[in-house]
Scaffold this motif. Structure first.
Motif, PDB file in Angstrom:
ATOM      1  N   LYS A 303       0.830  -1.206   0.000  1.00 23.04           N
ATOM      2  CA  LYS A 303       0.000   0.000   0.000  1.00 23.04           C
ATOM      3  C   LYS A 303       0.863   1.254   0.000  1.00 23.04           C
ATOM      4  O   LYS A 303       0.605   2.199  -0.773  1.00 23.04           O
ATOM      5  N   ASP A 304       1.890   1.266   0.818  1.00 22.77           N
ATOM      6  CA  ASP A 304       2.783   2.423   0.897  1.00 22.77           C
ATOM      7  C   ASP A 304       3.458   2.689  -0.455  1.00 22.77           C
ATOM      8  O   ASP A 304       3.539   3.830  -0.906  1.00 22.77           O
ATOM      9  N   ALA A 305       3.927   1.611  -1.118  1.00 27.72           N
ATOM     10  CA  ALA A 305       4.605   1.757  -2.412  1.00 27.72           C
ATOM     11  C   ALA A 305       3.641   2.253  -3.487  1.00 27.72           C
ATOM     12  O   ALA A 305       3.996   3.106  -4.307  1.00 27.72           O
ATOM     13  N   ILE A 306       2.426   1.723  -3.500  1.00 27.92           N
ATOM     14  CA  ILE A 306       1.432   2.154  -4.489  1.00 27.92           C
ATOM     15  C   ILE A 306       1.116   3.638  -4.318  1.00 27.92           C
ATOM     16  O   ILE A 306       1.090   4.400  -5.288  1.00 27.92           O
ATOM     17  N   LEU A 307       0.898   4.063  -3.090  1.00 27.92           N
ATOM     18  CA  LEU A 307       0.530   5.458  -2.841  1.00 27.92           C
ATOM     19  C   LEU A 307       1.655   6.418  -3.209  1.00 27.92           C
ATOM     20  O   LEU A 307       1.410   7.496  -3.772  1.00 27.92           O
ATOM     21  N   LYS A 308       2.901   6.049  -2.916  1.00 28.32           N
ATOM     22  CA  LYS A 308       4.033   6.908  -3.259  1.00 28.32           C
ATOM     23  C   LYS A 308       4.178   7.054  -4.772  1.00 28.32           C
ATOM     24  O   LYS A 308       4.407   8.156  -5.291  1.00 28.32           O
ATOM     25  N   ASN A 309       4.044   5.951  -5.499  1.00 24.72           N
ATOM     26  CA  ASN A 309       4.140   6.007  -6.958  1.00 24.72           C
ATOM     27  C   ASN A 309       2.953   6.752  -7.564  1.00 24.72           C
ATOM     28  O   ASN A 309       3.103   7.497  -8.536  1.00 24.72           O
ATOM     29  N   LEU A 310       1.791   6.546  -6.976  1.00 25.80           N
ATOM     30  CA  LEU A 310       0.581   7.206  -7.466  1.00 25.80           C
ATOM     31  C   LEU A 310       0.687   8.723  -7.306  1.00 25.80           C
ATOM     32  O   LEU A 310       0.280   9.490  -8.199  1.00 25.80           O
ATOM     33  N   GLN A 311       1.252   9.128  -6.199  1.00 22.63           N
ATOM     34  CA  GLN A 311       1.435  10.559  -5.941  1.00 22.63           C
ATOM     35  C   GLN A 311       2.299  11.207  -7.026  1.00 22.63           C
ATOM     36  O   GLN A 311       2.012  12.315  -7.487  1.00 22.63           O
ATOM     37  N   GLN A 312       3.338  10.509  -7.458  1.00 20.85           N
ATOM     38  CA  GLN A 312       4.216  11.024  -8.514  1.00 20.85           C
ATOM     39  C   GLN A 312       3.521  11.028  -9.872  1.00 20.85           C
ATOM     40  O   GLN A 312       3.596  12.014 -10.629  1.00 20.85           O
ATOM     41  N   LEU A 313       2.839   9.948 -10.194  1.00 23.65           N
ATOM     42  CA  LEU A 313       2.235   9.797 -11.520  1.00 23.65           C
ATOM     43  C   LEU A 313       1.057  10.741 -11.734  1.00 23.65           C
ATOM     44  O   LEU A 313       0.805  11.186 -12.866  1.00 23.65           O
ATOM     45  N   GLN A 314       0.318  11.043 -10.671  1.00 22.13           N
ATOM     46  CA  GLN A 314      -0.860  11.900 -10.816  1.00 22.13           C
ATOM     47  C   GLN A 314      -0.487  13.354 -11.127  1.00 22.13           C
ATOM     48  O   GLN A 314      -1.354  14.136 -11.525  1.00 22.13           O
ATOM     49  N   LEU A 315       0.776  13.700 -10.970  1.00 21.34           N
ATOM     50  CA  LEU A 315       1.235  15.060 -11.293  1.00 21.34           C
ATOM     51  C   LEU A 315       1.486  15.246 -12.792  1.00 21.34           C
ATOM     52  O   LEU A 315       1.604  16.370 -13.267  1.00 21.34           O
ATOM     53  N   LEU A 316       1.577  14.122 -13.522  1.00 26.14           N
ATOM     54  CA  LEU A 316       1.924  14.194 -14.941  1.00 26.14           C
ATOM     55  C   LEU A 316       0.690  14.364 -15.823  1.00 26.14           C
ATOM     56  O   LEU A 316      -0.336  13.710 -15.594  1.00 26.14           O
ATOM     57  N   PRO A 317       0.768  15.212 -16.852  1.00 23.18           N
ATOM     58  CA  PRO A 317      -0.334  15.327 -17.819  1.00 23.18           C
ATOM     59  C   PRO A 317      -0.512  13.999 -18.563  1.00 23.18           C
ATOM     60  O   PRO A 317       0.431  13.220 -18.699  1.00 23.18           O
ATOM     61  N   SER A 318      -1.705  13.770 -19.075  1.00 20.35           N
ATOM     62  CA  SER A 318      -2.022  12.498 -19.744  1.00 20.35           C
ATOM     63  C   SER A 318      -1.090  12.210 -20.921  1.00 20.35           C
ATOM     64  O   SER A 318      -0.620  11.089 -21.101  1.00 20.35           O
ATOM     65  N   ALA A 319      -0.816  13.246 -21.728  1.00 13.38           N
ATOM     66  CA  ALA A 319       0.036  13.050 -22.905  1.00 13.38           C
ATOM     67  C   ALA A 319       1.447  12.625 -22.500  1.00 13.38           C
ATOM     68  O   ALA A 319       2.045  11.737 -23.119  1.00 13.38           O
ATOM     69  N   GLU A 320       1.971  13.226 -21.439  1.00 17.76           N
ATOM     70  CA  GLU A 320       3.315  12.867 -20.975  1.00 17.76           C
ATOM     71  C   GLU A 320       3.314  11.461 -20.378  1.00 17.76           C
ATOM     72  O   GLU A 320       4.267  10.701 -20.555  1.00 17.76           O
ATOM     73  N   LEU A 321       2.250  11.115 -19.686  1.00 22.59           N
ATOM     74  CA  LEU A 321       2.117   9.788 -19.092  1.00 22.59           C
ATOM     75  C   LEU A 321       2.163   8.710 -20.182  1.00 22.59           C
ATOM     76  O   LEU A 321       2.899   7.723 -20.068  1.00 22.59           O
ATOM     77  N   ARG A 322       1.404   8.918 -21.248  1.00 19.94           N
ATOM     78  CA  ARG A 322       1.383   7.955 -22.356  1.00 19.94           C
ATOM     79  C   ARG A 322       2.739   7.868 -23.037  1.00 19.94           C
ATOM     80  O   ARG A 322       3.217   6.781 -23.386  1.00 19.94           O
ATOM     81  N   SER A 323       3.379   9.026 -23.237  1.00 21.80           N
ATOM     82  CA  SER A 323       4.684   9.061 -23.907  1.00 21.80           C
ATOM     83  C   SER A 323       5.754   8.327 -23.090  1.00 21.80           C
ATOM     84  O   SER A 323       6.544   7.547 -23.631  1.00 21.80           O
ATOM     85  N   LEU A 324       5.769   8.569 -21.785  1.00 21.86           N
ATOM     86  CA  LEU A 324       6.749   7.913 -20.914  1.00 21.86           C
ATOM     87  C   LEU A 324       6.514   6.407 -20.842  1.00 21.86           C
ATOM     88  O   LEU A 324       7.457   5.617 -20.787  1.00 21.86           O
ATOM     89  N   ARG A 325       5.253   6.010 -20.854  1.00 21.65           N
ATOM     90  CA  ARG A 325       4.907   4.577 -20.822  1.00 21.65           C
ATOM     91  C   ARG A 325       5.414   3.886 -22.085  1.00 21.65           C
ATOM     92  O   ARG A 325       6.004   2.805 -22.024  1.00 21.65           O
ATOM     93  N   TYR A 326       5.202   4.545 -23.217  1.00 18.21           N
ATOM     94  CA  TYR A 326       5.660   3.995 -24.502  1.00 18.21           C
ATOM     95  C   TYR A 326       7.195   3.896 -24.528  1.00 18.21           C
ATOM     96  O   TYR A 326       7.764   2.861 -24.901  1.00 18.21           O
TER      97      TYR A 326
END
Length: 338
Positions: A303-326
């Motif tokens: 739970k702690d790891a998920i929340l920490k990563n989620l906190q970082q990822l939710q700051l990114l715009p959708s387009a950047e999120l998709r680009s980084l994933r690719y």
């Protein structure tokens, strides 16, 4: 969680620990019956137990980690979901007439954040495993997962997935229903989703069956989990099947075990190996003895790891999120020749 009160299931390398623990309990009972103070001897044995446990679990081979990943008492997807969520509602069906019990999912709240959670679900005993098809999802399971992920994308909810399968179901009916297409569709569609995706290998991550819900912005693995393109047994049967036949019948079981261990080493299936290869983002430490030894603590770490990563990822715009994933997946498998 994980039935911790049930009779322990012992792996071969855990037996020395169980024998020492039994010896400590016997001595303690005798001391109580005879009213003799042997507390110092008991403390010595308990110290020896801790040292032996540390020694065993700090030097596990890939084959032994595979045994831990498959441990029948290891916490499952539903165990973790119920432990980490404030609220949880399971959703059923792929809207095409199927509801695969080997892959579960639904909506929940994680520290007040609405999320969609899904993952492979193994059984706790033989009857339950048969009902869950040993965590091997059919095409309907992957289509159900995609339906839930599209729901998450529509309503802006992060996706949390848990991987724990020996592989996708390889039966004739699965092929007739389009197993390959279902997994391939998920792989393509997960790259276009606008919401954060966090995947965790909680036990066994087998081949395309794992990848079908494994395209993510963050990939985490528990310390004793495994992730592979083919199981060590399958690899050994392909590469060294004649080696087993060449030894006497009485020695074939031992030879098969040796070859399976060799395959597990060569395949680089452990969390440490995959972190070194750049495939894994984070290793989650397990309680000594494995996640099944203290499932509540394992859930807290997750739970702690998920929340920490989620906190970082939710700051990114959708387009950047998709680009980084690719880009993350395009970097996998890159090598240079010396």
């Amino acid at each position: 969680m994980a039935g911790n009160e049930k009779k322990p299931f012992l792996l071969e390398f855990e037996k020395p620990l169980a024998e020492l623990q039994e010896r400590i309990e016997r001595i303690r009972e005798l001391a109580e019956e005879s009213s003799v103070d042997i507390s110092s001897q008991i403390r010595q044995l308990e110290t020896k137990y801790v040292q032996l446990r540390d020694e065993i679990f700090s030097s596990l081979t890939p084959a032994q980690r595979l045994q831990l990943a498959r441990h029948p008492r290891r916490p499952s997807t539903l165990d973790y979901i119920q432990a980490i969520c404030d609220e949880w509602i399971e959703l059923h069906g792929d809207r095409r007439g199927k509801d695969d019990p080997a892959l579960v999912g639904g909506v929940g709240k994680l520290a007040g954040i609405p999320v969609v959670l899904l993952g492979h679900q193994k059984g706790r005993d033989t009857k339950d495993n048969v009902a869950r098809n040993f965590g091997m999802a059919a095409p309907g399971g992957y289509r159900k997962a995609m339906r839930l992920m599209e729901h998450a994308n529509r309503f802006g909810m992060p996706i949390i997935s848990f991987i724990d399968t020996p592989g996708a179901w390889a039966g004739l009916e699965a092929e007739e229903l389009g197993q390959g297409e279902a997994i391939a569709y998920n792989l393509r569609e997960m790259f276009r989703l606008d919401v954060p995706i966090i995947c965790t290998v909680i036990g066994e991550g087998g081949s395309g069956g794992a990848l079908g819900i494994g395209v993510s912005d963050r990939l985490m693995m528990f310390e004793h989990a495994v992730y592979y393109v083919a199981s060590p047994e399958a690899c050994a049967s392909i590469l060294w099947k004649d080696a087993v036949k060449s030894v006497p019948a009485s020695a074939q079981a031992a030879e098969a075990l040796r070859i399976n261990s060799q395959a597990a080493e060569a395949l680089k299936i452990t969390a440490k190996d995959l972190k070194n290869l750049g495939i894994l983002d984070q290793i989650l430490p397990e309680p000594l003895g494995g996640a099944h030894a203290d499932s509540i603590r394992a859930a807290e770490v997750l739970k702690d790891a998920i929340l920490k990563n989620l906190q970082q990822l939710q700051l990114l715009p959708s387009a950047e999120l998709r680009s980084l994933r690719y880009d993350k997946f395009r970097q996998m498998g890159i090598f240079t020749e010396g």
